[in-house]
Write an enzyme that holds these catalytic residues in place. Structure first.
Site, PDB file in Angstrom:
ATOM      1  N   ASP A   1       0.757  -1.073   0.025  1.00  0.00           N
ATOM      2  CA  ASP A   1      -0.063   0.192  -0.202  1.00  0.00           C
ATOM      3  C   ASP A   1       1.108   1.441  -0.106  1.00  0.00           C
ATOM      4  O   ASP A   1       2.101   1.217  -0.085  1.00  0.00           O
ATOM      5  CB  ASP A   1      -0.492  -0.121   1.021  1.00  0.00           C
ATOM      6  CG  ASP A   1      -2.118   0.840   0.893  1.00  0.00           C
ATOM      7  OD1 ASP A   1      -2.534   1.429   0.204  1.00  0.00           O
ATOM      8  OD2 ASP A   1      -2.084   1.921   2.445  1.00  0.00           O
ATOM      9  N   SER A   2       0.228   2.210   0.108  1.00  0.00           N
ATOM     10  CA  SER A   2       0.679   3.460  -0.405  1.00  0.00           C
ATOM     11  C   SER A   2       1.851   4.167   1.114  1.00  0.00           C
ATOM     12  O   SER A   2       2.074   5.035   1.457  1.00  0.00           O
ATOM     13  CB  SER A   2       0.044   4.680  -0.838  1.00  0.00           C
ATOM     14  OG  SER A   2      -1.101   4.855  -0.229  1.00  0.00           O
TER      15      SER A   2
ATOM     16  N   CYS B   1      -4.775  -1.465  -1.401  1.00  0.00           N
ATOM     17  CA  CYS B   1      -4.982   0.412  -2.207  1.00  0.00           C
ATOM     18  C   CYS B   1      -5.407  -0.255  -3.034  1.00  0.00           C
ATOM     19  O   CYS B   1      -5.175  -0.163  -4.550  1.00  0.00           O
ATOM     20  CB  CYS B   1      -3.490   1.108  -2.396  1.00  0.00           C
ATOM     21  SG  CYS B   1      -3.580   2.201  -2.540  1.00  0.00           S
TER      22      CYS B   1
ATOM     23  N   GLU C   1      -6.083   8.762  10.280  1.00  0.00           N
ATOM     24  CA  GLU C   1      -4.266   9.102  10.838  1.00  0.00           C
ATOM     25  C   GLU C   1      -4.466   9.378  11.916  1.00  0.00           C
ATOM     26  O   GLU C   1      -3.786   9.269  12.936  1.00  0.00           O
ATOM     27  CB  GLU C   1      -3.371   8.971   9.616  1.00  0.00           C
ATOM     28  CG  GLU C   1      -3.612   8.467   8.001  1.00  0.00           C
ATOM     29  CD  GLU C   1      -2.209   8.028   7.659  1.00  0.00           C
ATOM     30  OE1 GLU C   1      -1.583   9.014   7.855  1.00  0.00           O
ATOM     31  OE2 GLU C   1      -2.357   7.600   6.484  1.00  0.00           O
TER      32      GLU C   1
ATOM     33  N   CYS D   1     -11.507   2.521   0.358  1.00  0.00           N
ATOM     34  CA  CYS D   1     -10.306   2.979   0.083  1.00  0.00           C
ATOM     35  C   CYS D   1      -9.693   2.285   1.621  1.00  0.00           C
ATOM     36  O   CYS D   1     -10.753   2.078   2.331  1.00  0.00           O
ATOM     37  CB  CYS D   1     -10.422   4.549   0.394  1.00  0.00           C
ATOM     38  SG  CYS D   1      -8.740   5.097   1.783  1.00  0.00           S
TER      39      CYS D   1
ATOM     40  N   HIS E   1      -8.742   2.936   3.911  1.00  0.00           N
ATOM     41  CA  HIS E   1      -8.430   3.646   5.750  1.00  0.00           C
ATOM     42  C   HIS E   1     -10.197   3.400   5.892  1.00  0.00           C
ATOM     43  O   HIS E   1     -10.286   4.103   7.307  1.00  0.00           O
ATOM     44  CB  HIS E   1      -8.113   5.051   5.781  1.00  0.00           C
ATOM     45  CG  HIS E   1      -6.642   5.262   5.024  1.00  0.00           C
ATOM     46  ND1 HIS E   1      -6.112   5.101   4.475  1.00  0.00           N
ATOM     47  CD2 HIS E   1      -6.106   6.565   6.107  1.00  0.00           C
ATOM     48  CE1 HIS E   1      -4.611   5.008   4.514  1.00  0.00           C
ATOM     49  NE2 HIS E   1      -4.619   6.020   5.732  1.00  0.00           N
TER      50      HIS E   1
HETATM   51  N1  DGL Z   1      -4.067   3.602   0.193  1.00  0.00           N
HETATM   52  C1  DGL Z   1      -4.879   4.113  -0.400  1.00  0.00           C
HETATM   53  C2  DGL Z   1      -6.077   3.543  -0.855  1.00  0.00           C
HETATM   54  O1  DGL Z   1      -6.781   3.209  -1.438  1.00  0.00           O
HETATM   55  C3  DGL Z   1      -5.438   5.413   0.521  1.00  0.00           C
HETATM   56  C4  DGL Z   1      -4.405   7.114   1.126  1.00  0.00           C
HETATM   57  C5  DGL Z   1      -3.431   7.660  -0.402  1.00  0.00           C
HETATM   58  O2  DGL Z   1      -3.967   7.863  -0.280  1.00  0.00           O
HETATM   59  O3  DGL Z   1      -2.261   6.562  -0.331  1.00  0.00           O
HETATM   60  O4  DGL Z   1      -7.070   4.566  -1.840  1.00  0.00           O
END
Ligand code: DGL
Length: 266
Positions: free
Chosen positions: A10-11, A73, A152, A184, A186
């Site tokens: 993931d990012s 992600c 977060e 997403c 999060h």
């Molecule tokens: N992990 C990203 C997503 O699920 C969210 C956070 C980001 O923008 O990197 O799209």
């Protein structure tokens, strides 16, 4: 092969919601997690940039000899999944298709809402996935950029989050959706707030949970399930200093995060 780990990327910390589900649904599997914290967020970046980041993350995990790759992600799944699946030999699972599938299983009126980052919404990936499975599904998507920092910050159940949710969800609720895909990584943290705002008639789809189910199915089908216990603890890699990842990630994972190693993807 079965004893090899599953690679998850993931990012940043978000994909830990997927890792958490993987651990709960297939606890015998070893996991390697990469959070590209030096380049987070992906959600505001252009598709070519996210594609390049995703390719580099995938290459890193494949060098760890993983047996399956999870693109944990939504933004990266939206723009890079097909490319990664074509490029590599191991199965590659993203978070979009499993969530879309589940949404269509539970919707009664065929009107589905999707929330995600700007990048995910702009890509139209959920619409494509939903329409491929049911051409007459009616899809309404909204970008909710404030949800990532709120989650977060530990403010998922805070009044600010409720206020933001009311603004973001109003246009979708006005369209009579009965199902809302949390598109997403999060957003599972905001479930309580989102359910409160959406009301009891709207069913939420947690794409992290559905993705873990899809991974378990794929491992079973490909005879790649690992049965010996105990699995080794997950290994965590990040591309920037680990402090924030350890602190924020702990709350995403529901336990303390330890042994995080910084790596370079160059
Ligand atoms: N992990 C990203 C997503 O699920 C969210 C956070 C980001 O923008 O990197 O799209």
């Amino acid at each position: 092969m079965p004893e090899r780990a599953i690679g998850v990327f993931d990012s940043g910390v978000g994909g830990l919601t997927v890792l958490r589900e993987l651990r709960s649904q297939i606890p015998d599997e070893s996991l390697v997690y990469l959070g590209d914290t030096a380049r987070v967020p992906y959600g505001t970046k252009s598709p070519p940039t996210v594609l390049r980041y995703a390719q580099e993350a995938a290459r890193f995990l494949l060098a760890q000899r993983v047996k399956l790759l999870v693109v944990a992600c939504n933004t990266a799944s939206a723009v890079a999944l097909d490319d990664l699946a074509e490029r590599y030999q191991v199965p590659v699972i993203g978070v979009i298709e499993p969530g879309a599938q589940r949404a269509l299983e539970i919707t009664r009126n065929g009107r589905v809402g999707v929330i995600g980052t700007e990048g995910t919404v702009r890509s139209g990936a959920y619409e494509r996935a939903l329409h491929a499975l049911r051409h007459d599904a009616v899809v309404f998507a909204a970008a909710c950029p404030l949800f990532v920092p709120l989650a977060e910050e530990g403010w998922a159940n805070h009044a600010i989050a409720r206020l933001a949710a009311r603004e973001y969800l109003a246009p979708l609720l006005d369209q009579g959706i009965d199902t809302l895909v949390l598109g997403c990584t999060h957003y599972p943290l905001l479930k309580q707030t989102l359910q409160e705002v959406a009301g009891p008639d709207v069913k939420l789809v947690d794409s992290a949970r559905e993705t873990a189910k899809a991974v378990a199915r794929r491992l079973t089908d490909d005879h790649l399930l690992h049965h010996a216990t105990p699995a080794s603890p997950p290994r965590y890699f990040v591309t920037d200093i680990p402090d924030r990842f350890e602190r924020v990630g702990g709350s995403f994972l529901g336990e303390q995060l330890q042994g995080v190693t910084t790596v370079s993807l160059d």
